[in-house]
Design a protein around this motif. Structure first.
Motif, PDB file in Angstrom:
ATOM      1  N   GLU A  12     -13.462  18.486 -22.900  1.00 22.42           N
ATOM      2  CA  GLU A  12     -12.359  18.564 -23.865  1.00 22.42           C
ATOM      3  C   GLU A  12     -11.342  19.620 -23.449  1.00 22.42           C
ATOM      4  O   GLU A  12     -10.135  19.426 -23.570  1.00 22.42           O
ATOM      5  CB  GLU A  12     -12.904  18.875 -25.259  1.00 22.42           C
ATOM      6  N   ILE A  15      -9.241  18.245 -20.696  1.00 21.86           N
ATOM      7  CA  ILE A  15      -8.296  17.224 -21.183  1.00 21.86           C
ATOM      8  C   ILE A  15      -7.142  17.872 -21.938  1.00 21.86           C
ATOM      9  O   ILE A  15      -5.982  17.490 -21.788  1.00 21.86           O
ATOM     10  CB  ILE A  15      -9.025  16.214 -22.102  1.00 21.86           C
ATOM     11  N   SER A  18      -4.165  18.207 -27.293  1.00 24.97           N
ATOM     12  CA  SER A  18      -3.229  17.142 -27.658  1.00 24.97           C
ATOM     13  C   SER A  18      -3.709  15.779 -27.179  1.00 24.97           C
ATOM     14  O   SER A  18      -3.708  14.794 -27.936  1.00 24.97           O
ATOM     15  CB  SER A  18      -1.838  17.440 -27.084  1.00 24.97           C
ATOM     16  N   LYS A  19      -4.143  15.721 -25.925  1.00 25.34           N
ATOM     17  CA  LYS A  19      -4.615  14.451 -25.383  1.00 25.34           C
ATOM     18  C   LYS A  19      -5.933  14.033 -26.030  1.00 25.34           C
ATOM     19  O   LYS A  19      -6.182  12.850 -26.267  1.00 25.34           O
ATOM     20  CB  LYS A  19      -4.781  14.560 -23.866  1.00 25.34           C
ATOM     21  N   ASP A  22      -5.111  12.424 -29.215  1.00 27.92           N
ATOM     22  CA  ASP A  22      -4.609  11.065 -28.954  1.00 27.92           C
ATOM     23  C   ASP A  22      -5.758  10.088 -28.755  1.00 27.92           C
ATOM     24  O   ASP A  22      -5.733   8.963 -29.284  1.00 27.92           O
ATOM     25  CB  ASP A  22      -3.712  11.059 -27.711  1.00 27.92           C
ATOM     26  N   TYR A  23      -6.767  10.492 -27.992  1.00 29.22           N
ATOM     27  CA  TYR A  23      -7.929   9.621 -27.767  1.00 29.22           C
ATOM     28  C   TYR A  23      -8.646   9.317 -29.083  1.00 29.22           C
ATOM     29  O   TYR A  23      -9.022   8.169 -29.356  1.00 29.22           O
ATOM     30  CB  TYR A  23      -8.912  10.275 -26.792  1.00 29.22           C
ATOM     31  N   ASN A  26      -6.429   6.946 -31.083  1.00 33.26           N
ATOM     32  CA  ASN A  26      -6.334   5.633 -30.443  1.00 33.26           C
ATOM     33  C   ASN A  26      -7.655   4.869 -30.494  1.00 33.26           C
ATOM     34  O   ASN A  26      -7.664   3.633 -30.407  1.00 33.26           O
ATOM     35  CB  ASN A  26      -5.874   5.779 -28.999  1.00 33.26           C
TER      36      ASN A  26
END
Length: 219
Positions: A12, A15, A18-19, A22-23, A26
């Protein structure tokens, strides 16, 4: 294979928050799937909008947020489907008063990750069963799966002592997935880890499905 929380915390961090968020979004977490059943819950990922770094660290291994079993099994289906997140449904056909059918069509609602990432995750989840949890192995078949051992939040704050919720999610055959199985157990007595409580049950269910669907060995 080792089920180490600090391992996914490290991922984490690589990554980025923020990303990672997003995961999570999504993948459909924190949202209803839209399945044709009443009373569906959306789960809760509000901790990830506080901006606190610790919330991202704990969420990486599933603590501090909530997802429903349906969301979890839909997410695993996306791994099995090469990164395609599908809307789950129960009823395949509806007939009107004149007997005219309306079929439910499979609907892709997103691609939370690439086919390459899905393939990597399938390889990792297969290695979990092959090298981590021998009770879930099925001879001559490639099987993917992962345990979950979750502490239970206390109404007074913190967590209940010695009480857990267990889960096991997996699919088979990995080379051409035909089904996903999720098993969840609340507060099992005398067993701390899901690897010991649910691996054998998953194996029995998966073997039944392989036989029922007449799936030949893949190894």
């Amino acid at each position: 294979e080792k089920s180490i929380n600090t391992g996914v915390m490290w991922v984490e961090e690589r990554i980025g928050n923020s990303k990672f968020l997003d995961y999570v979004v999504n993948m459909g977490f924190g949202q209803r799937t839209g399945i044709d059943l009443p009373g569906e819950s959306s789960g809760d990922i509000s901790n990830l909008y506080t901006g606190r770094r610790i919330n991202f660290m704990t969420a990486s291994f599933g603590q501090g947020i909530t997802v429903t079993p349906l969301q979890l099994i839909t997410g695993y289906s996306a791994i099995a489907n090469g990164g395609k997140l599908m809307r789950p449904y129960i009823v395949s056909t509806v007939r009107d008063g004149r007997g005219q059918p309306t079929e439910t069509k499979p609907e892709m609602v997103g691609t939370p990750f690439t086919a390459k990432t899905a393939a990597t995750l399938r390889t990792m989840l297969t290695s979990v069963v092959d090298n981590g949890f021998d009770k879930a192995r099925i001879p001559r078949y490639d099987v993917a799966g992962k345990t979950g051992t979750a502490q239970i939040a206390s109404p007074e704050g913190g967590y209940l002592e010695g009480q857990y919720n267990h889960s096991f999610v997996g699919f088979a055959p990995v080379s051409d997935p035909r089904f996903v199985i999720l098993i969840r157990m609340e507060k099992p007595q005398g067993i701390t880890f899901a690897a010991d409580s649910l691996s054998s049950a998953f194996k029995d269910m998966a073997m039944f499905m392989l036989n029922y669907l007449h799936i030949p060995p893949t190894r």
